[in-house]
Scaffold this active site. Structure first.
Site, mmCIF file in Angstrom:
data_model
loop_
_atom_site.group_PDB
_atom_site.id
_atom_site.type_symbol
_atom_site.label_atom_id
_atom_site.label_comp_id
_atom_site.label_asym_id
_atom_site.label_seq_id
_atom_site.Cartn_x
_atom_site.Cartn_y
_atom_site.Cartn_z
ATOM 1 N N LYS A 9 42.725 67.016 -0.802
ATOM 2 C CA LYS A 9 42.263 68.614 0.701
ATOM 3 C C LYS A 9 42.314 69.790 0.323
ATOM 4 C CE LYS A 9 46.289 65.850 2.641
ATOM 5 N NZ LYS A 9 47.620 65.826 3.391
ATOM 6 N N TYR A 49 44.104 62.640 12.461
ATOM 7 C CA TYR A 49 46.086 61.977 12.521
ATOM 8 C C TYR A 49 46.550 62.670 13.362
ATOM 9 C CZ TYR A 49 46.097 64.376 7.551
ATOM 10 O OH TYR A 49 45.933 63.586 6.281
ATOM 11 N N ASN A 112 49.751 69.474 0.486
ATOM 12 C CA ASN A 112 50.399 68.652 -1.089
ATOM 13 C C ASN A 112 49.041 68.080 -1.646
ATOM 14 O OD1 ASN A 112 49.180 66.955 1.457
ATOM 15 N ND2 ASN A 112 51.254 65.984 1.335
ATOM 16 N N HIS A 115 45.628 62.810 0.405
ATOM 17 C CA HIS A 115 46.379 61.924 1.100
ATOM 18 C C HIS A 115 45.695 60.480 0.719
ATOM 19 C CE1 HIS A 115 45.798 59.923 5.721
ATOM 20 N NE2 HIS A 115 44.886 59.000 4.795
ATOM 21 N N GLU A 126 40.455 55.492 9.112
ATOM 22 C CA GLU A 126 39.824 56.162 8.687
ATOM 23 C C GLU A 126 38.020 56.391 8.005
ATOM 24 O OE1 GLU A 126 43.604 57.005 5.835
ATOM 25 O OE2 GLU A 126 44.729 56.891 7.461
HETATM 26 O O1 CDP Z 1 50.681 61.810 3.607
HETATM 27 P P1 CDP Z 1 51.388 61.758 4.043
HETATM 28 O O2 CDP Z 1 50.841 60.397 4.782
HETATM 29 O O3 CDP Z 1 52.142 60.853 3.085
HETATM 30 O O4 CDP Z 1 52.445 61.884 5.391
HETATM 31 P P2 CDP Z 1 52.413 62.232 6.860
HETATM 32 O O5 CDP Z 1 53.771 62.115 7.087
HETATM 33 O O6 CDP Z 1 51.810 60.440 7.037
HETATM 34 O O7 CDP Z 1 52.263 63.644 6.963
HETATM 35 C C1 CDP Z 1 50.756 63.797 7.081
HETATM 36 C C2 CDP Z 1 50.088 65.345 6.002
HETATM 37 O O8 CDP Z 1 50.351 66.341 7.371
HETATM 38 C C3 CDP Z 1 51.118 65.282 5.402
HETATM 39 O O9 CDP Z 1 50.023 64.634 4.227
HETATM 40 C C4 CDP Z 1 50.997 67.129 4.779
HETATM 41 O O10 CDP Z 1 50.493 67.319 4.677
HETATM 42 C C5 CDP Z 1 51.683 67.135 6.700
HETATM 43 N N1 CDP Z 1 53.279 67.679 6.213
HETATM 44 C C6 CDP Z 1 53.476 68.077 6.250
HETATM 45 O O11 CDP Z 1 53.140 69.452 7.100
HETATM 46 N N2 CDP Z 1 54.897 68.629 7.289
HETATM 47 C C7 CDP Z 1 55.635 66.909 7.468
HETATM 48 N N3 CDP Z 1 56.939 67.629 7.826
HETATM 49 C C8 CDP Z 1 54.995 66.802 7.249
HETATM 50 C C9 CDP Z 1 53.346 65.877 6.957
HETATM 51 MG MG MG Z 2 50.938 59.631 7.045
#
Ligand code: CDP
Ligand code: MG
Length: 146
Positions: A9, A49, A112, A115, A126
């Site tokens: 990212k 997303y 973070n 992905h 994707e």
């Molecule tokens: O990436 P991952 O599948 O682990 O998490 P997700 O719940 O699918 O969320 C996608 C992305 O959104 C995360 O990797 C973060 O960059 C962002 N995110 C965020 O900014 N704040 C949150 N509370 C949850 C996710």
């Molecule tokens: Mg996710």
């Protein structure tokens, strides 16, 4: 063989961590199928997303993912999905274990660093979104003839 879509990212690309992060996947036995550095359009990030649309963090996620280039990589190994998610660690870097990419390199939410697809169907969706318009130059599976 199982495939996953990994994204280094913008926060990590900006800090020069593409090699470090892709190396961790290679060391864990992943093969690079396709890889590209690009700054995605807002439209592409919103589609990528789409399941997060309407959530409180959606706007900051779109802003972040369009803030600079990411490294998009189609990777494969058996099993890919579970292993890639384990390498990444928990979504919030504050909760991610040391030794995971997010635990070692992640900054905060949404920054973070990485992905990885959460299921085989997500990976197919994707990969098609990111690489779908490209000619398919993927190498044959390891061990295959040719
Ligand atoms: O990436 P991952 O599948 O682990 O998490 P997700 O719940 O699918 O969320 C996608 C992305 O959104 C995360 O990797 C973060 O960059 C962002 N995110 C965020 O900014 N704040 C949150 N509370 C949850 C996710
Ligand atoms: Mg996710």
């Amino acid at each position: 063989m199982e495939r996953t879509l990994v994204i280094v990212k913008p926060d990590a690309v900006q800090r020069g961590l593409v090699g470090e992060i892709i190396s961790r996947f290679e060391a864990a036995g992943f093969e690079i199928v396709r890889m590209r550095l690009a700054r995605p359009s807002e439209d592409l990030v919103r589609r990528f997303y789409s399941e997060h649309e309407g959530k409180p963090h959606f706007a900051r996620l779109v802003t972040y993912m369009t803030s600079g280039p990411s490294c998009f990589a189609e990777l494969r190994r058996e099993p890919a999905i579970e292993q890639a998610r384990a390498l990444c660690g928990a979504t919030d870097p504050d909760d991610a274990a040391p030794g995971t990419i997010r635990g070692d390199l992640g900054i905060d939410l949404p920054r973070n660093s990485v992905h990885a697809s959460d299921a085989p169907r997500s990976a197919e969706r994707e990969i098609a979104l990111i690489f779908g318009e490209e000619a398919d130059h993927r190498p044959a599976a390891a061990g295959a003839a040719g």
